[in-house]
Design a protein around this motif. Structure first.
Motif: not given
Length: 165
Positions: A121-126
């Protein structure tokens, strides 16, 4: 799975299983309860209350799904809507469409949520960029973005808890 396999217990929120159930039956029951917890009129006093339900509903998709929990000024659920479907690692999200829906439902606030089919679930830059664009677009109409939750089989991540909202 039929309701006949589940009977309400004497204590509120408890149930008795009255017939053998499969793993699929249990997952189906859990998803039905999760949808009920996000049903119209339910008050969300802590966004974390919704995380488990959102994770359960979205974690099994093999493609990204971007959804919005539309809330009124008292943070009661107006509607939970899957708005965009994507590929295994991306979904195109259109702020204009989210804003149109928020205005149509007369929402005062939203909780954004999407899944990562990879499980992480780690958020991406996008993810961070679209959250900022949505926050700006909705903010022009005084609609608060309370949180953006990314869910996966390995858990969930809250932008608000990370302090990046």
């Amino acid at each position: 799975m039929t309701h006949s396999k589940l009977k309400a217990g004497e204590v509120a929120g408890t149930y008795h299983v009255t017939a053998p159930v499969t793993e699929a039956d249990i997952i189906s029951m859990a998803k039905r309860f999760a949808r009920r917890r996000l049903a119209k009129g339910r008050k969300i006093t802590q966004p974390s209350q919704a995380f488990e339900h959102l994770q359960l509903l979205l974690q099994d998709y093999e493609h990204e799904v971007f959804s919005v929990l539309f809330l009124d000024s008292q943070h009661r659920v107006i509607r939970f809507e899957e708005m965009f479907r994507g590929t295994i690692d991306a979904a195109s999200v259109y702020p204009r469409e989210v804003l149109k829906a928020a205005l149509a439902y007369n929402a005062a606030a939203v909780i954004l949520v999407h899944n990562h089919p990879s499980g992480d679930p780690k958020p991406s830059d996008a993810d961070r960029r679209i959250t900022q664009r949505l926050k700006e677009a909705l903010g022009l109409m005084e609609i608060r973005v309370i949180d953006h939750v990314v869910v996966g089989s390995e858990g969930h991540v809250s932008f608000a808890e990370l302090g990046i909202l």
